[in-house]
Design a protein around this motif. Structure first.
Motif, PDB file in Angstrom:
ATOM      1  N   GLN A   1     -69.711 -64.530   8.107  1.00  0.00           N
ATOM      2  CA  GLN A   1     -68.885 -63.590   7.328  1.00  0.00           C
ATOM      3  C   GLN A   1     -67.439 -63.569   7.829  1.00  0.00           C
ATOM      4  OE1 GLN A   1     -72.697 -60.649   6.431  1.00  0.00           O
ATOM      5  NE2 GLN A   1     -70.855 -59.696   7.243  1.00  0.00           N
ATOM      6  N   THR A   2     -67.166 -64.446   8.783  1.00  0.00           N
ATOM      7  CA  THR A   2     -65.812 -64.489   9.316  1.00  0.00           C
ATOM      8  C   THR A   2     -64.842 -64.940   8.231  1.00  0.00           C
ATOM      9  OG1 THR A   2     -66.925 -65.405  11.237  1.00  0.00           O
ATOM     10  CG2 THR A   2     -64.534 -65.298  11.330  1.00  0.00           C
ATOM     11  N   ARG A   3     -63.833 -64.180   7.992  1.00  0.00           N
ATOM     12  CA  ARG A   3     -62.829 -64.506   6.979  1.00  0.00           C
ATOM     13  C   ARG A   3     -63.480 -64.950   5.669  1.00  0.00           C
ATOM     14  NH1 ARG A   3     -57.930 -64.001   9.108  1.00  0.00           N
ATOM     15  NH2 ARG A   3     -57.757 -64.161  11.346  1.00  0.00           N
ATOM     16  N   LEU A   4     -64.518 -64.214   5.294  1.00  0.00           N
ATOM     17  CA  LEU A   4     -65.325 -64.590   4.126  1.00  0.00           C
ATOM     18  C   LEU A   4     -64.480 -64.705   2.858  1.00  0.00           C
ATOM     19  CD1 LEU A   4     -68.210 -65.083   3.068  1.00  0.00           C
ATOM     20  CD2 LEU A   4     -68.439 -62.626   2.741  1.00  0.00           C
ATOM     21  N   TYR A   5     -63.445 -63.865   2.733  1.00  0.00           N
ATOM     22  CA  TYR A   5     -62.652 -63.858   1.499  1.00  0.00           C
ATOM     23  C   TYR A   5     -61.348 -64.637   1.640  1.00  0.00           C
ATOM     24  CZ  TYR A   5     -65.999 -60.059   1.098  1.00  0.00           C
ATOM     25  OH  TYR A   5     -67.158 -59.331   1.111  1.00  0.00           O
ATOM     26  N   GLY A   6     -61.272 -65.419   2.695  1.00  0.00           N
ATOM     27  CA  GLY A   6     -60.127 -66.317   2.860  1.00  0.00           C
ATOM     28  C   GLY A   6     -58.807 -65.571   2.797  1.00  0.00           C
ATOM     29  N   ASP A   7     -57.838 -66.171   2.097  1.00  0.00           N
ATOM     30  CA  ASP A   7     -56.524 -65.538   2.062  1.00  0.00           C
ATOM     31  C   ASP A   7     -56.388 -64.543   0.918  1.00  0.00           C
ATOM     32  OD1 ASP A   7     -56.265 -67.147  -0.099  1.00  0.00           O
ATOM     33  OD2 ASP A   7     -54.651 -68.387   0.708  1.00  0.00           O
ATOM     34  N   ALA A   8     -57.533 -64.134   0.338  1.00  0.00           N
ATOM     35  CA  ALA A   8     -57.473 -63.102  -0.700  1.00  0.00           C
ATOM     36  C   ALA A   8     -57.236 -61.719  -0.094  1.00  0.00           C
ATOM     37  CB  ALA A   8     -58.755 -63.088  -1.521  1.00  0.00           C
ATOM     38  N   VAL A   9     -57.388 -61.579   1.216  1.00  0.00           N
ATOM     39  CA  VAL A   9     -57.216 -60.243   1.804  1.00  0.00           C
ATOM     40  C   VAL A   9     -55.890 -60.134   2.553  1.00  0.00           C
ATOM     41  CG1 VAL A   9     -59.651 -59.612   1.892  1.00  0.00           C
ATOM     42  CG2 VAL A   9     -58.665 -60.897   3.798  1.00  0.00           C
ATOM     43  N   ARG A  10     -55.337 -58.906   2.529  1.00  0.00           N
ATOM     44  CA  ARG A  10     -54.052 -58.638   3.194  1.00  0.00           C
ATOM     45  C   ARG A  10     -54.230 -58.467   4.694  1.00  0.00           C
ATOM     46  NH1 ARG A  10     -53.018 -59.712  -1.388  1.00  0.00           N
ATOM     47  NH2 ARG A  10     -52.194 -58.338  -3.016  1.00  0.00           N
ATOM     48  N   HIS A  11     -55.466 -58.188   5.104  1.00  0.00           N
ATOM     49  CA  HIS A  11     -55.736 -57.986   6.517  1.00  0.00           C
ATOM     50  C   HIS A  11     -57.209 -58.276   6.744  1.00  0.00           C
ATOM     51  CE1 HIS A  11     -55.003 -56.173  10.499  1.00  0.00           C
ATOM     52  NE2 HIS A  11     -56.242 -55.754  10.413  1.00  0.00           N
ATOM     53  N   TYR A  12     -57.503 -58.922   7.869  1.00  0.00           N
ATOM     54  CA  TYR A  12     -58.901 -59.183   8.215  1.00  0.00           C
ATOM     55  C   TYR A  12     -59.112 -58.893   9.692  1.00  0.00           C
ATOM     56  CZ  TYR A  12     -63.039 -61.604   9.747  1.00  0.00           C
ATOM     57  OH  TYR A  12     -64.248 -61.874  10.336  1.00  0.00           O
ATOM     58  N   ALA A  13     -60.223 -58.279  10.021  1.00  0.00           N
ATOM     59  CA  ALA A  13     -60.583 -58.146  11.436  1.00  0.00           C
ATOM     60  C   ALA A  13     -62.087 -58.206  11.580  1.00  0.00           C
ATOM     61  CB  ALA A  13     -60.044 -56.849  12.013  1.00  0.00           C
ATOM     62  N   ASP A  14     -62.510 -58.919  12.596  1.00  0.00           N
ATOM     63  CA  ASP A  14     -63.915 -58.963  12.966  1.00  0.00           C
ATOM     64  C   ASP A  14     -64.039 -57.943  14.094  1.00  0.00           C
ATOM     65  OD1 ASP A  14     -66.492 -59.778  13.095  1.00  0.00           O
ATOM     66  OD2 ASP A  14     -66.075 -61.699  14.072  1.00  0.00           O
ATOM     67  N   LEU A  15     -64.557 -56.782  13.790  1.00  0.00           N
ATOM     68  CA  LEU A  15     -64.527 -55.699  14.772  1.00  0.00           C
ATOM     69  C   LEU A  15     -65.444 -56.022  15.949  1.00  0.00           C
ATOM     70  CD1 LEU A  15     -64.571 -52.447  12.599  1.00  0.00           C
ATOM     71  CD2 LEU A  15     -62.628 -53.716  13.500  1.00  0.00           C
ATOM     72  N   PRO A  16     -65.075 -55.559  17.117  1.00  0.00           N
ATOM     73  CA  PRO A  16     -65.992 -55.702  18.250  1.00  0.00           C
ATOM     74  C   PRO A  16     -67.201 -54.788  18.051  1.00  0.00           C
ATOM     75  CG  PRO A  16     -64.044 -54.448  18.887  1.00  0.00           C
ATOM     76  CD  PRO A  16     -63.827 -54.871  17.468  1.00  0.00           C
ATOM     77  N   GLU A  17     -68.276 -55.116  18.718  1.00  0.00           N
ATOM     78  CA  GLU A  17     -69.465 -54.271  18.622  1.00  0.00           C
ATOM     79  C   GLU A  17     -69.192 -52.893  19.191  1.00  0.00           C
ATOM     80  OE1 GLU A  17     -73.549 -55.082  19.809  1.00  0.00           O
ATOM     81  OE2 GLU A  17     -72.950 -57.179  19.540  1.00  0.00           O
ATOM     82  N   PRO A  18     -69.901 -51.901  18.680  1.00  0.00           N
ATOM     83  CA  PRO A  18     -69.728 -50.553  19.228  1.00  0.00           C
ATOM     84  C   PRO A  18     -69.921 -50.542  20.742  1.00  0.00           C
ATOM     85  CG  PRO A  18     -71.115 -50.484  17.280  1.00  0.00           C
ATOM     86  CD  PRO A  18     -70.857 -51.927  17.561  1.00  0.00           C
ATOM     87  N   ALA A  19     -69.086 -49.784  21.426  1.00  0.00           N
ATOM     88  CA  ALA A  19     -69.225 -49.637  22.878  1.00  0.00           C
ATOM     89  C   ALA A  19     -68.732 -48.256  23.250  1.00  0.00           C
ATOM     90  CB  ALA A  19     -68.406 -50.703  23.605  1.00  0.00           C
ATOM     91  N   ILE A  20     -69.253 -47.720  24.277  1.00  0.00           N
ATOM     92  CA  ILE A  20     -68.837 -46.384  24.717  1.00  0.00           C
ATOM     93  C   ILE A  20     -67.646 -46.562  25.647  1.00  0.00           C
ATOM     94  CG2 ILE A  20     -69.626 -44.268  25.844  1.00  0.00           C
ATOM     95  CD1 ILE A  20     -70.817 -44.940  23.066  1.00  0.00           C
ATOM     96  N   GLU A  21     -66.535 -46.811  25.048  1.00  0.00           N
ATOM     97  CA  GLU A  21     -65.294 -47.006  25.796  1.00  0.00           C
ATOM     98  C   GLU A  21     -64.196 -46.289  25.030  1.00  0.00           C
ATOM     99  OE1 GLU A  21     -64.163 -51.101  26.144  1.00  0.00           O
ATOM    100  OE2 GLU A  21     -66.131 -51.598  27.022  1.00  0.00           O
ATOM    101  N   ASP A  22     -63.401 -45.543  25.746  1.00  0.00           N
ATOM    102  CA  ASP A  22     -62.311 -44.809  25.113  1.00  0.00           C
ATOM    103  C   ASP A  22     -61.382 -45.766  24.354  1.00  0.00           C
ATOM    104  OD1 ASP A  22     -60.903 -41.939  25.383  1.00  0.00           O
ATOM    105  OD2 ASP A  22     -59.377 -43.506  25.418  1.00  0.00           O
TER     106      ASP A  22
END
Ligand SMILES: Cc1ncc(C[n+]2csc(CCOP(=O)(O)OP(=O)(O)O)c2C)c(N)n1
Ligand SMILES: [Mg+2]
Length: 586
Positions: free
Chosen positions: A122-143
């Motif tokens: 699903q990385t960059r699944l929509y190619g350059d159709a999006v104005r912004h893309y991020a592959d978020l890091p997994e949830p973690a208990i960090e401030d």
């Protein structure tokens, strides 16, 4: 309060920030991996969650909603092909500049490329159709992780609503448990949240009162020299034109005031925001150009000295070709400064907001240009030829749909012949009609859902004018009518296939014209009435249509009015009307 586990906490923070950044509507499709997001959205009073079963329809619904409301809509699905089904609407949103915040749930990183179930790239699944893309890091208990999540969300919404607006994509991985089940705190489980951790990190966990990072952006204003140059060109023009293409052309009143001050007629695409509305009393707004801008008519016309073009490239081929023929100065005004002019005839690209530009020019223009009698007459002849035409054809249906639409109304127009017929036959009105279509990429795949999404954003009556193939493509979208309580009048022009292909040279190559292009299907769409609990009426003449149409506009619920038509005959009528207009104008 302690969140039961880190996935729940992470999703709550993400959704909290979405709401604080101004997202008030989320369209959600069911799935397991997206559970934390769905539950966090469902839990909020300040976000309306609209549930859809089919992701392709869901995405087009979100598109229509955001387009009509002018505000960003979040779109949520599970992992795998669900996310791929958003793609057509994401492409349309990109091209049509519609703000969508797409959230696709994903498996944890280590499961990618491992053969894990329902896991695709699903990385960059929509190619350059999006104005912004991020592959978020997994949830973690960090401030810091949670603060970065808030910043990422604000940034995404800012990019979705920026200049130009458009879709953004956040890929959001979650590990189990996905539900808000209690998990022991670390070190017993990495998925838990330590007692008291949230109270110790208020900024990350609760954010601020408003957005974590408020974005303020200015608008591009032209300097005095650039304004003076344009004003001089306007002042010295003996003839000028304003061309409003589909999509957001900016403040209609300001553009009309400019056109009136300059003495320039406005050729307004039906989807431009300038064809319909009270401003048509203040400036000459023309809609018949597709029927008379023929080389045989315009050959003797003097070229306009300057053309101001707003919005995207016009739907009308006759207009595009006319613009390509004239040797005028052609100024494309676009707030995003994008090069959206595929006839390559523009001489100037002005990157600024249309409304403020128009208002600045009004103050600098003293006297309007001369009248343009040839254009005025052509519009009048077109109008009278069309008004006298008594042959039943698809254009007459489009004309009636526009002429009898209530004031106000939201009118969604499908691609292919409906938008072309509204362009040529659905002349200007002073009524507040919000006419919309999917002209970004001109697909016929999500028309019904887009229309219903638009309808869900307003109390206006909703009218959809569509073709049979477009209707077939998105019958799944009809489920939203009952599930989300939307009422519509659907005018379904059924010519048993793709009537548009009669306009193309391929018409002469039969076979395979019928089997591969026109593709008659013989489907009986009354079955959709049973399936989706609609009222359905089939008509085959214009009087019956008028009656049904009026009745539907006054009635609650959804009525589908199927107009049975013959594509080839309709096309011959279009050709005949054009020939008559051209003949009278030569
Ligand atoms: C998703 C998608 N597939 C194919 C096309 C190509 N296409 C353009 S118009 C058209 C036929 C549309 O038929 P219908 O909705 O019945 O409208 P009509 O042409 O009969 O007015 C097709 C297949 C497209 N624009 N989008
Ligand atoms: Mg058709």
């Amino acid at each position: 309060m302690t969140a039961p586990n880190r996935a729940t906490l992470h999703a709550r923070v993400l959704v909290d920030e979405l709401a604080k950044a101004g997202v008030r509507v989320a369209v959600v499709a069911p799935g397991s991996r997206s559970t934390p997001l769905t539950l966090a959205l469902d839990d909020r009073d300040d976000v309306t969650v609209l549930s859809h079963l089919d992701e392709r329809s869901a995405a087009f619904f979100a598109l229509g909603r955001a387009k009509r409301a002018g505000t960003p809509v979040a779109l949520v699905c599970t992992s795998g092909t669900a996310a791929a089904n958003f793609h057509p609407a994401v492409v349309e949103a990109s091209r049509a500049r519609v703000p969508l915040v797409v959230l696709t749930a994903d498996r944890p990183r280590e499961l990618r490329d491992s053969g894990a179930n329902q896991t695709i790239d699903q990385t960059r699944l929509y190619g350059d159709a999006v104005r912004h893309y991020a592959d978020l890091p997994e949830p973690a208990i960090e401030d810091r992780r949670l603060r970065s999540l808030r910043v990422r969300v604000d940034r995404s919404v800012a990019d979705a609503t920026g200049v130009p607006p458009g879709p953004v994509h956040l890929n959001v991985p979650f590990a189990k448990p996905l539900e808000p089940t209690d998990v022991p705190a670390p070190p017993d489980s990495p998925h838990g949240v330590p007692e008291g951790w949230e109270a110790d990190h208020p900024l990350a966990v609760a954010g601020r009162d408003g957005p974590f990072v408020a974005t303020t952006s200015g608008r591009t204003h032209l300097d005095d020299a650039a304004l003076a140059d344009l004003a001089t060109a306007v002042e010295s023009a003996e003839r000028g034109l304003v061309v409003a293409g589909p999509g957001d052309c900016g403040d209609a009143d300001a553009l009309a005031a400019f056109a009136a001050a300059a003495g320039f007629p406005i050729l307004a695409d039906p989807l431009s925001g300038l064809r319909y509305g009270p401003h048509v009393d203040d400036a000459p707004v023309y809609g018949g150009y597709d029927g008379y801008l023929d080389p045989a008519v315009t050959a003797d016309w003097p070229d306009p000295d300057i053309v101001f073009r707003f919005g995207a490239s016009p739907t009308s081929k006759a207009l595009r070709e006319y613009l390509a023929r004239t040797r005028s100065r052609q100024v494309v005004v676009d707030p995003a400064g994008e090069w959206r002019e595929a006839t390559f005839t523009a001489s100037d690209l002005v990157a600024t907001d249309p409304g403020p530009l128009a208002s600045s020019l009004v103050g600098r223009v003293d006297a309007p240009a001369e009248a343009w009698p040839e254009l005025e007459r052509a519009e009048a002849v077109h109008e009278s030829v069309v008004a006298e035409a008594d042959a039943p054809f698809e254009g007459a249906v489009a004309r009636r749909v526009v002429a009898a639409a209530p004031d106000p109304a939201t009118l969604f127009v499908s691609n292919s012949m409906p938008v072309r017929d509204v362009d040529r036959f659905g002349g200007p009105r002073r009524a507040a009609l919000t006419a919309l279509g999917n002209r970004g990429a001109s697909g016929i795949d999500g028309i019904t859902s887009s229309a219903l999404g638009a309808g869900s954003a307003t109390d206006d009556p909703l009218v959809l004018l569509t073709g049979d193939l477009a209707y077939y493509h998105d019958t799944n979208g009809l489920l939203a009518l009952g599930r989300l309580g939307i009422d519509a009048t659907v005018v379904l022009v059924n010519n048993d296939g793709g009537g548009i292909f009669h306009m193309l040279p391929v018409e002469a190559f039969d076979p395979p014209f019928e089997s591969q292009f026109r593709t008659p299907h013989g489907l009986d769409f009354t079955a959709t009435a049973d399936l989706y609990d609609l009222e359905f009426a089939r008509v085959d003449d214009l009087d019956a249509f008028d009656e049904r149409y009026r009745a539907s506009l006054d009635a609650p619920g959804t009525q589908v009015i199927e107009v049975v038509s013959d594509a080839e005959r309709s096309h011959r009528v279009r050709e005949d009307l054009k020939a008559r207009v051209v003949e009278r104008l030569r």
